[in-house]
Motif scaffolding. Sequence first.
Motif, PDB file in Angstrom:
ATOM      1  N   LEU A 184      37.139  35.274  60.788  1.00 38.33           N
ATOM      2  CA  LEU A 184      38.268  34.718  61.530  1.00 38.33           C
ATOM      3  C   LEU A 184      39.534  34.684  60.678  1.00 38.33           C
ATOM      4  CD1 LEU A 184      36.458  31.804  63.396  1.00 38.33           C
ATOM      5  CD2 LEU A 184      37.586  33.760  64.468  1.00 38.33           C
ATOM      6  N   LEU A 185      39.390  34.314  59.419  1.00 36.05           N
ATOM      7  CA  LEU A 185      40.563  34.292  58.537  1.00 36.05           C
ATOM      8  C   LEU A 185      41.094  35.703  58.298  1.00 36.05           C
ATOM      9  CD1 LEU A 185      39.429  31.620  55.908  1.00 36.05           C
ATOM     10  CD2 LEU A 185      41.057  31.329  57.778  1.00 36.05           C
ATOM     11  N   VAL A 186      40.206  36.687  58.193  1.00 40.29           N
ATOM     12  CA  VAL A 186      40.652  38.074  58.019  1.00 40.29           C
ATOM     13  C   VAL A 186      41.410  38.550  59.249  1.00 40.29           C
ATOM     14  CG1 VAL A 186      39.832  40.447  57.815  1.00 40.29           C
ATOM     15  CG2 VAL A 186      38.881  38.685  56.341  1.00 40.29           C
ATOM     16  N   VAL A 187      40.919  38.178  60.443  1.00 40.10           N
ATOM     17  CA  VAL A 187      41.635  38.541  61.670  1.00 40.10           C
ATOM     18  C   VAL A 187      43.029  37.927  61.680  1.00 40.10           C
ATOM     19  CG1 VAL A 187      41.652  38.257  64.180  1.00 40.10           C
ATOM     20  CG2 VAL A 187      39.545  38.899  63.011  1.00 40.10           C
ATOM     21  N   CYS A 188      43.128  36.657  61.226  1.00 35.96           N
ATOM     22  CA  CYS A 188      44.440  35.999  61.174  1.00 35.96           C
ATOM     23  C   CYS A 188      45.369  36.714  60.190  1.00 35.96           C
ATOM     24  CB  CYS A 188      44.278  34.542  60.773  1.00 35.96           C
ATOM     25  SG  CYS A 188      43.401  33.516  61.971  1.00 35.96           S
ATOM     26  N   VAL A 189      44.838  37.115  59.035  1.00 37.05           N
ATOM     27  CA  VAL A 189      45.657  37.818  58.043  1.00 37.05           C
ATOM     28  C   VAL A 189      46.120  39.163  58.588  1.00 37.05           C
ATOM     29  CG1 VAL A 189      45.610  38.902  55.759  1.00 37.05           C
ATOM     30  CG2 VAL A 189      44.612  36.644  56.079  1.00 37.05           C
ATOM     31  N   ASN A 190      45.216  39.912  59.200  1.00 34.65           N
ATOM     32  CA  ASN A 190      45.585  41.224  59.741  1.00 34.65           C
ATOM     33  C   ASN A 190      46.617  41.083  60.869  1.00 34.65           C
ATOM     34  OD1 ASN A 190      43.828  42.490  57.995  1.00 34.65           O
ATOM     35  ND2 ASN A 190      42.130  42.491  59.451  1.00 34.65           N
ATOM     36  N   PHE A 191      46.426  40.078  61.713  1.00 33.29           N
ATOM     37  CA  PHE A 191      47.390  39.837  62.781  1.00 33.29           C
ATOM     38  C   PHE A 191      48.766  39.510  62.211  1.00 33.29           C
ATOM     39  CE2 PHE A 191      49.540  36.586  65.338  1.00 33.29           C
ATOM     40  CZ  PHE A 191      49.791  37.302  66.497  1.00 33.29           C
ATOM     41  N   SER A 192      48.811  38.630  61.194  1.00 35.87           N
ATOM     42  CA  SER A 192      50.095  38.252  60.591  1.00 35.87           C
ATOM     43  C   SER A 192      50.782  39.456  59.983  1.00 35.87           C
ATOM     44  CB  SER A 192      49.870  37.178  59.525  1.00 35.87           C
ATOM     45  OG  SER A 192      49.273  36.041  60.080  1.00 35.87           O
ATOM     46  N   ASN A 193      50.029  40.280  59.270  1.00 36.54           N
ATOM     47  CA  ASN A 193      50.640  41.472  58.658  1.00 36.54           C
ATOM     48  C   ASN A 193      51.152  42.438  59.719  1.00 36.54           C
ATOM     49  OD1 ASN A 193      50.052  40.489  56.086  1.00 36.54           O
ATOM     50  ND2 ASN A 193      48.061  41.504  56.022  1.00 36.54           N
ATOM     51  N   ALA A 194      50.383  42.611  60.784  1.00 38.10           N
ATOM     52  CA  ALA A 194      50.809  43.544  61.843  1.00 38.10           C
ATOM     53  C   ALA A 194      52.062  43.042  62.540  1.00 38.10           C
ATOM     54  CB  ALA A 194      49.669  43.727  62.845  1.00 38.10           C
ATOM     55  N   ILE A 195      52.109  41.764  62.872  1.00 36.85           N
ATOM     56  CA  ILE A 195      53.274  41.221  63.573  1.00 36.85           C
ATOM     57  C   ILE A 195      54.500  41.234  62.672  1.00 36.85           C
ATOM     58  CG2 ILE A 195      54.184  39.163  64.688  1.00 36.85           C
ATOM     59  CD1 ILE A 195      52.084  40.725  66.296  1.00 36.85           C
ATOM     60  N   ARG A 196      54.305  40.947  61.404  1.00 31.52           N
ATOM     61  CA  ARG A 196      55.454  40.962  60.497  1.00 31.52           C
ATOM     62  C   ARG A 196      55.996  42.370  60.349  1.00 31.52           C
ATOM     63  NH1 ARG A 196      55.185  37.579  55.158  1.00 31.52           N
ATOM     64  NH2 ARG A 196      57.410  37.921  55.445  1.00 31.52           N
ATOM     65  N   ARG A 197      55.121  43.357  60.283  1.00 24.62           N
ATOM     66  CA  ARG A 197      55.610  44.745  60.226  1.00 24.62           C
ATOM     67  C   ARG A 197      56.347  45.099  61.510  1.00 24.62           C
ATOM     68  NH1 ARG A 197      50.476  45.758  57.866  1.00 24.62           N
ATOM     69  NH2 ARG A 197      49.688  46.436  59.915  1.00 24.62           N
ATOM     70  N   LEU A 198      55.816  44.622  62.644  1.00 22.76           N
ATOM     71  CA  LEU A 198      56.454  44.922  63.931  1.00 22.76           C
ATOM     72  C   LEU A 198      57.830  44.286  64.024  1.00 22.76           C
ATOM     73  CD1 LEU A 198      56.257  46.065  66.823  1.00 22.76           C
ATOM     74  CD2 LEU A 198      55.169  43.933  67.479  1.00 22.76           C
ATOM     75  N   THR A 199      57.922  42.993  63.689  1.00 27.11           N
ATOM     76  CA  THR A 199      59.221  42.325  63.785  1.00 27.11           C
ATOM     77  C   THR A 199      60.210  42.882  62.773  1.00 27.11           C
ATOM     78  OG1 THR A 199      58.353  40.607  62.317  1.00 27.11           O
ATOM     79  CG2 THR A 199      58.215  40.197  64.685  1.00 27.11           C
ATOM     80  N   ARG A 200      59.693  43.286  61.615  1.00 27.39           N
ATOM     81  CA  ARG A 200      60.586  43.858  60.608  1.00 27.39           C
ATOM     82  C   ARG A 200      61.144  45.189  61.090  1.00 27.39           C
ATOM     83  NH1 ARG A 200      57.272  43.995  56.848  1.00 27.39           N
ATOM     84  NH2 ARG A 200      57.614  41.861  56.117  1.00 27.39           N
ATOM     85  N   SER A 201      60.299  46.022  61.667  1.00 28.19           N
ATOM     86  CA  SER A 201      60.784  47.310  62.192  1.00 28.19           C
ATOM     87  C   SER A 201      61.714  47.097  63.375  1.00 28.19           C
ATOM     88  CB  SER A 201      59.589  48.175  62.603  1.00 28.19           C
ATOM     89  OG  SER A 201      58.853  47.550  63.637  1.00 28.19           O
ATOM     90  N   ALA A 202      61.398  46.070  64.188  1.00 22.34           N
ATOM     91  CA  ALA A 202      62.277  45.782  65.327  1.00 22.34           C
ATOM     92  C   ALA A 202      63.636  45.319  64.853  1.00 22.34           C
ATOM     93  CB  ALA A 202      61.627  44.725  66.216  1.00 22.34           C
ATOM     94  N   LYS A 203      63.656  44.547  63.795  1.00 19.15           N
ATOM     95  CA  LYS A 203      64.931  44.065  63.246  1.00 19.15           C
ATOM     96  C   LYS A 203      65.763  45.219  62.716  1.00 19.15           C
ATOM     97  CE  LYS A 203      66.769  40.795  59.858  1.00 19.15           C
ATOM     98  NZ  LYS A 203      66.429  39.784  58.821  1.00 19.15           N
ATOM     99  N   ILE A 204      65.073  46.141  62.035  1.00 16.08           N
ATOM    100  CA  ILE A 204      65.807  47.299  61.503  1.00 16.08           C
ATOM    101  C   ILE A 204      66.351  48.148  62.640  1.00 16.08           C
ATOM    102  CG2 ILE A 204      65.545  49.434  60.184  1.00 16.08           C
ATOM    103  CD1 ILE A 204      63.467  47.977  58.486  1.00 16.08           C
ATOM    104  N   GLN A 205      65.536  48.351  63.683  1.00 14.89           N
ATOM    105  CA  GLN A 205      66.006  49.150  64.819  1.00 14.89           C
ATOM    106  C   GLN A 205      67.140  48.471  65.548  1.00 14.89           C
ATOM    107  OE1 GLN A 205      62.561  49.904  67.183  1.00 14.89           O
ATOM    108  NE2 GLN A 205      61.579  51.225  65.650  1.00 14.89           N
ATOM    109  N   GLN A 206      67.077  47.130  65.643  1.00 17.88           N
ATOM    110  CA  GLN A 206      68.156  46.412  66.312  1.00 17.88           C
ATOM    111  C   GLN A 206      69.455  46.524  65.536  1.00 17.88           C
ATOM    112  OE1 GLN A 206      67.812  45.118  69.269  1.00 17.88           O
ATOM    113  NE2 GLN A 206      69.931  44.414  69.395  1.00 17.88           N
TER     114      GLN A 206
END
Length: 922
Positions: free
Chosen positions: A795-817
């Motif tokens: 469960l903790l690994v799923v939380c870590v992977n989710f956090s990393n994926a969302i942070r990469r997504l929001t970071r790329s979205a910020k750059i695109q914006q």
Amino acid sequence: MSNEFAIQGNVHRLLRQLDVTPDSGQAAAFVEQLAKNVTPFVFTQVSAHNAKRKIAEFSPKPEAFLSKYEELKARSVRGLDPLIQLLSLIVSTKGMPNKLAPKSPSIHLSINPDMSSRTSESGSMQTRMRMSEKDIASIRENLLRDKDGVNRALSSSGNFTASAESKRQKLKTALVKRNAYVPSLPAWCHEQGLISRDFVPVSRAQIASYDVGGRGGGAKNEVEIGNMSMARQEALVCNDLVCLMSGISGKYIKCKDLSSGMMDASSATGVERREFVIDSSVDPSLVTFIHRFLPLFVNYSAVVRFIEDKSAFEYGQVNHALCAALRSLLKEYLVFVAQVEREKNRQQLQMQRLWHLTQPTMQTLQLMANIIADINKAGYTGGEVLTVLHSYVINSIKDARSQELCLFLAQAASRPFLDILQDWIYKGQINDPLFDFMIEQKQGTTLDEESIKYGAKDALTVDYWEKYYLQVPKNTPVFLDDLRDIILNTGKYLNVVRLYGQQFSFPKAKEILYTKHTKNYRDILEQAYNFASKLLLDLLIEKEGLKSRLISAKQYFLMGQGDFFLQFMTMAASELKKQVSDIVPAKLENMLELSMRTSSANSDLYKDDVRTVLLPYDYVTQLHKILAIETEHESQSSVSVSSGTELNLSGLEAFSITMDVKWPVNLVINQKAIARYQMLFRHIFYIKNVERLLCSVWVDNKACISSGRGGGGGGYSKWMAKMFLLRDKMMGFVKNLEIYIMFDVIEPHWDKLQKVLVDISDVELLLRTHSDFLDHCLKDCMLTTPDLLSFVSKLLVVCVNFSNAIRRLTRSAKIQQQHLTLPNESSQKKQPIAEQQMKGPNIDHVINTFNKNFNKLFNQFLDRLNYYEKREGELSMINVISRLDYNGYYSDLLMKAKERKLMNRAVNAATTANSSNLNSND
């Protein structure tokens, strides 16, 4: 009586020196006259001066005599003044010096063993003659013949002693390996048979057997005993019996060599039974009487052999003390034999009276022989011997005489063992060079006063406490078996205090004496244990500050100081993301020290003892490896661990802290305790890091919403809502798990530990309570249950992977914006493409996958928690269930999912049955 024997011996020696052979009546008259005229010797300075002056007058070298006298006087030689007085009387008596002068021209010598028979009936002086070459050749021939006889006898008995000698050599070799300074007896002690009192294997019959009248008979004119009168036969047999009682073979009753004997009762005892040969011409009635005496001689031989064999160093101090006690009993026995021989010499001894006199002695020797047979049976040493003796003391309770003898032997044999025990429980030291004691010091490790002075104790670890002193079960006497743990701990406590350098003395120390009542030992040992325990507790708590040490360990390992770790995690976040090989340990050390200096941890006295470490495995792998020990999964775990260590770990996975604890506090906070503290720390640290990652996702999402990037199309808002919902669900799981560990597990167990420390009086209770605190924390944190630990880590690994994926997504979205906001034509053309990527089905699919995996693992985790709570009776699981599923929402979902699954299974079964019926009808 002893004075009379001494006078008699001196008279006989003096007569032999004067070459006078008076009859027995004259010797007795001399003894009686001297006994009546014995007066205390008083020597004054005046008499000493007169005695010296007389001797100097008759001395050819008076100066040398006076200088030698002064030298001996300065050395305080005993008996010097009486000797000077005697010499002065000798030199002043006319004719006495000439009488005592050595006669070098001629030598009085017996040519052969039968020369003694050449004395006349009136006891006249023996002839003196000058030795010729023929006489010398005859003497040489006799000596060589006697030497061959001794060698043959020793070689014949050597077959029997071969096994005993090999066993003795094995014991000696083992003893020398453990203690190289143990002395050894010279070889001649085991090779020279003439120093033994056990029927010396040489032809001594002609010397030991003599007529009642005191005259030897020649071998050529010897008459068979059967041709003599009954009274004469009885006198000769009594003479032989007296000789056999003192370990000397008789003339008509001879002892066989041991190699031709039989084993005593059974070969299992390992004791050779003496055999005796009786002259065939002896009257049958006397032979029957003789057979009654044979057990006495057999038992005497066994006791003497035991004393001579077990007196070697390799058999230990307990056997030595037992041999000394047996030797004292044999001394009394030989006094009894001397008294019997005196009656024989007075011609007052008959067979019936001898049988009557030896009855108590036969019983005593029989009991002694039984005891040594049991000891020899298994080659017992040390405490094993005391166990045998104690069993005889208990079993002989019906016979007061036998119990008194057994009690005497047990008290004497236990004296060295109990002396070692007293040193151990009163001083914390073991003085056991021959390894008889029930506690053994580890080989190759010694701490003397010099090494302690130069700080050798600071390097001691928990191995000293658990492995330096070991119990030896075979050397534990049966009467101390229930007290062996108290004995071990008492000495260890005092040994710790002694190594610390503190002086102590037990005011209620008592001498430990052997007794058949175990209660006496318990009272003494419990008093010593309470004193040693209180002494060590005062040292640990008052002088070394154990309580503050434990508080410091809780603050760092169990994260009792939040500001300290918040600052450290903030500073070291970028460094811990790197691979272990890329991290500089000194940099982490500096960050840890800086965070402690700038937080509330700065006031802690032991902050400088905390260090960072990078371990070669993550904590989940470490726990699985520990839990798989001695189980069927051990080989699989070892394979997975070895393959896992080849992978590169991140600094976050390998990071931990440790604490340097010095002697003697490291007896409590030892390496095992620190390892368990580290497991808890790494688990909490990882949960804290997951919480930090989810918080950073929340911050990014908040920034995204505030900038208006979430207010686009409906698809973009839909996946953002799903993402927020899943993030909150994960955050709730992590926060509730963290609260459960900190407030439902650690704090209650810590309060119990603090209550015990308030009025604790036992070191073992302190060690056990601290160990139970860590064990309960590990268990209630689900770190000792493999399946629960596996679910939590997944469960903790799923939380870590989710956090990393969302942070990469929001970071790329910020750059695109940022690119979309640029006022140029290319950016306007790219805007529809960027919005399409943000609204694409890939993001929605990723979020749904994370949500599905998390819900599946979470439901399975709750199911296992309910199983352990209901089936295994783990009440601590109720708290974590109530926190993770406080309103029963997930339980209802799980129940509905099970019902739906059962319904689908029933529908499928019904459908299958209907189709099979239709097919059968067709």
